[in-house]
Design a protein around this motif. Structure first.
Motif, PDB file in Angstrom:
ATOM      1  N   ALA A  32       5.914   9.855  -1.976  1.00  0.00           N
ATOM      2  CA  ALA A  32       5.746  10.464  -0.656  1.00  0.00           C
ATOM      3  C   ALA A  32       4.285  10.405  -0.215  1.00  0.00           C
ATOM      4  CB  ALA A  32       6.236  11.909  -0.673  1.00  0.00           C
ATOM      5  N   VAL A  33       3.388  10.634  -1.152  1.00  0.00           N
ATOM      6  CA  VAL A  33       1.956  10.561  -0.841  1.00  0.00           C
ATOM      7  C   VAL A  33       1.572   9.139  -0.443  1.00  0.00           C
ATOM      8  CG1 VAL A  33      -0.357  10.681  -1.861  1.00  0.00           C
ATOM      9  CG2 VAL A  33       1.273  12.546  -2.232  1.00  0.00           C
ATOM     10  N   LEU A  34       2.045   8.149  -1.195  1.00  0.00           N
ATOM     11  CA  LEU A  34       1.733   6.751  -0.878  1.00  0.00           C
ATOM     12  C   LEU A  34       2.251   6.385   0.509  1.00  0.00           C
ATOM     13  CD1 LEU A  34       2.514   4.989  -4.276  1.00  0.00           C
ATOM     14  CD2 LEU A  34       0.270   5.358  -3.252  1.00  0.00           C
ATOM     15  N   THR A  35       3.480   6.790   0.810  1.00  0.00           N
ATOM     16  CA  THR A  35       4.051   6.496   2.119  1.00  0.00           C
ATOM     17  C   THR A  35       3.261   7.185   3.225  1.00  0.00           C
ATOM     18  OG1 THR A  35       6.262   6.269   1.157  1.00  0.00           O
ATOM     19  CG2 THR A  35       6.135   6.605   3.524  1.00  0.00           C
ATOM     20  N   GLY A  36       2.908   8.439   2.984  1.00  0.00           N
ATOM     21  CA  GLY A  36       2.153   9.187   3.981  1.00  0.00           C
ATOM     22  C   GLY A  36       0.772   8.603   4.222  1.00  0.00           C
ATOM     23  N   PHE A 107      -5.359  -6.696  -0.726  1.00  0.00           N
ATOM     24  CA  PHE A 107      -5.882  -6.046   0.470  1.00  0.00           C
ATOM     25  C   PHE A 107      -5.738  -6.908   1.716  1.00  0.00           C
ATOM     26  CE2 PHE A 107      -8.073  -3.665  -2.862  1.00  0.00           C
ATOM     27  CZ  PHE A 107      -7.953  -2.363  -2.389  1.00  0.00           C
ATOM     28  N   GLY A 108      -5.364  -8.172   1.553  1.00  0.00           N
ATOM     29  CA  GLY A 108      -5.235  -9.047   2.705  1.00  0.00           C
ATOM     30  C   GLY A 108      -3.943  -8.854   3.472  1.00  0.00           C
ATOM     31  N   ASP A 109      -2.912  -8.372   2.805  1.00  0.00           N
ATOM     32  CA  ASP A 109      -1.618  -8.107   3.441  1.00  0.00           C
ATOM     33  C   ASP A 109      -1.635  -6.673   3.967  1.00  0.00           C
ATOM     34  OD1 ASP A 109       0.970  -7.606   4.178  1.00  0.00           O
ATOM     35  OD2 ASP A 109       1.880  -8.151   2.262  1.00  0.00           O
ATOM     36  N   PRO A 116      -3.577   1.580  -0.659  1.00  0.00           N
ATOM     37  CA  PRO A 116      -4.843   1.539  -1.395  1.00  0.00           C
ATOM     38  C   PRO A 116      -6.062   1.691  -0.496  1.00  0.00           C
ATOM     39  CG  PRO A 116      -3.769  -0.611  -1.411  1.00  0.00           C
ATOM     40  CD  PRO A 116      -2.769   0.370  -0.909  1.00  0.00           C
ATOM     41  N   THR A 117      -5.990   1.165   0.725  1.00  0.00           N
ATOM     42  CA  THR A 117      -7.098   1.350   1.662  1.00  0.00           C
ATOM     43  C   THR A 117      -7.260   2.818   2.011  1.00  0.00           C
ATOM     44  OG1 THR A 117      -6.809  -0.865   2.598  1.00  0.00           O
ATOM     45  CG2 THR A 117      -7.999   0.731   3.940  1.00  0.00           C
ATOM     46  N   ALA A 132     -10.836  10.630  -8.912  1.00  0.00           N
ATOM     47  CA  ALA A 132      -9.633   9.906  -9.330  1.00  0.00           C
ATOM     48  C   ALA A 132      -9.777   8.409  -9.095  1.00  0.00           C
ATOM     49  CB  ALA A 132      -8.409  10.440  -8.579  1.00  0.00           C
ATOM     50  N   LEU A 133     -10.387   8.028  -7.978  1.00  0.00           N
ATOM     51  CA  LEU A 133     -10.598   6.607  -7.698  1.00  0.00           C
ATOM     52  C   LEU A 133     -11.564   6.003  -8.708  1.00  0.00           C
ATOM     53  CD1 LEU A 133      -9.798   4.423  -5.581  1.00  0.00           C
ATOM     54  CD2 LEU A 133     -11.989   4.905  -4.471  1.00  0.00           C
TER      55      LEU A 133
END
Length: 221
Positions: A32-36, A107-109, A116-117, A132-133
């Motif tokens: 959910a976090v990734l989608t958000g 990162f190109g797509d 990740p961005t 964390a990063l």
């Protein structure tokens, strides 16, 4: 909203490697976090959104993660538990080019790069996300050390080559374009970054001096 995956008595993230319902809860929150992040970015991510998307009640989210900052940090921590391994092409040149192209492809797509961005953006706004990063990439660089170790065994790099410095040198110019100057990156730039790092390795630029653990220090004879 489905509360069936909640585990109110589960320990806080990071206290132990969870399994069963706890693992499912953590994975659902991560997804959910990734989608958000991909859809809205860090500033617009809310506990309410994660609760609705994950099926985990927001009371549980606050209790276990403390809020959005904790959930983002834990999602990055989970990402670092994957089975990714560095390329093994048979040569240092091939391995470095493959690593650089992974950055460009990841990162190109726009679809693949959104989450990740957003993580990188979150690191500029949240100390916990920044930590964390840092840990995520520290683990990535640690796994990449074998790329340089194999090169040393093949005689392609000096014995005291700083593996972490080499891997950072490959990705740094690409990340500069991606996140600072906002310029496009492609395969030719990936190869250029890899070839520059390779030339520096051959010249001994990343050879550690005896007794001086300085990343990327030049060996002085």
């Amino acid at each position: 909203m489905n509360d069936s995956i909640e585990d109110p008595d589960a320990p806080a993230p990071g206290s132990r490697r969870p399994g069963g319902r706890t693992a499912r809860t953590r994975a659902a929150v991560r997804d959910a976090v990734l989608t958000g992040l991909a859809e809205h970015g860090y500033p617009s991510l809310t506990v309410e959104y994660v609760a609705e998307r994950s099926g985990v009640h927001k009371t549980t989210l606050y209790r276990r993660w403390g809020g959005v900052e904790g959930m983002v940090a834990d999602a990055l921590d989970l990402a670092g538990e994957d089975s990714w391994t560095p390329p093994d092409t048979g040569s240092l040149a091939g391995d470095l080019r493959a690593l650089a192209r992974e950055v460009v492809e990841g990162f190109g797509d726009p679809a693949r790069a959104a989450a990740p961005t957003a993580f990188v953006g979150a690191a500029f706004q949240s100390p916990r996300a920044a930590d964390a990063l840092h840990s995520f990439y520290a683990e990535r660089f640690r796994r990449c050390e074998e790329v340089v170790s194999r090169a040393v065994d093949r005689g392609e790099a000096p014995a005291a080559t700083d593996a972490g410095a080499v891997v950072r040198a490959v990705s740094a110019p690409l990340f500069l374009r991606l996140f600072v100057t906002r310029e496009p990156v492609d395969g030719s730039l990936a190869d250029q970054a890899a070839d520059a790092a390779l030339a520096a390795v051959a010249a001994g630029v990343y050879t550690r001096r005896t007794g001086a653990p300085i990343t990327g220090a030049r060996n002085k004879d």
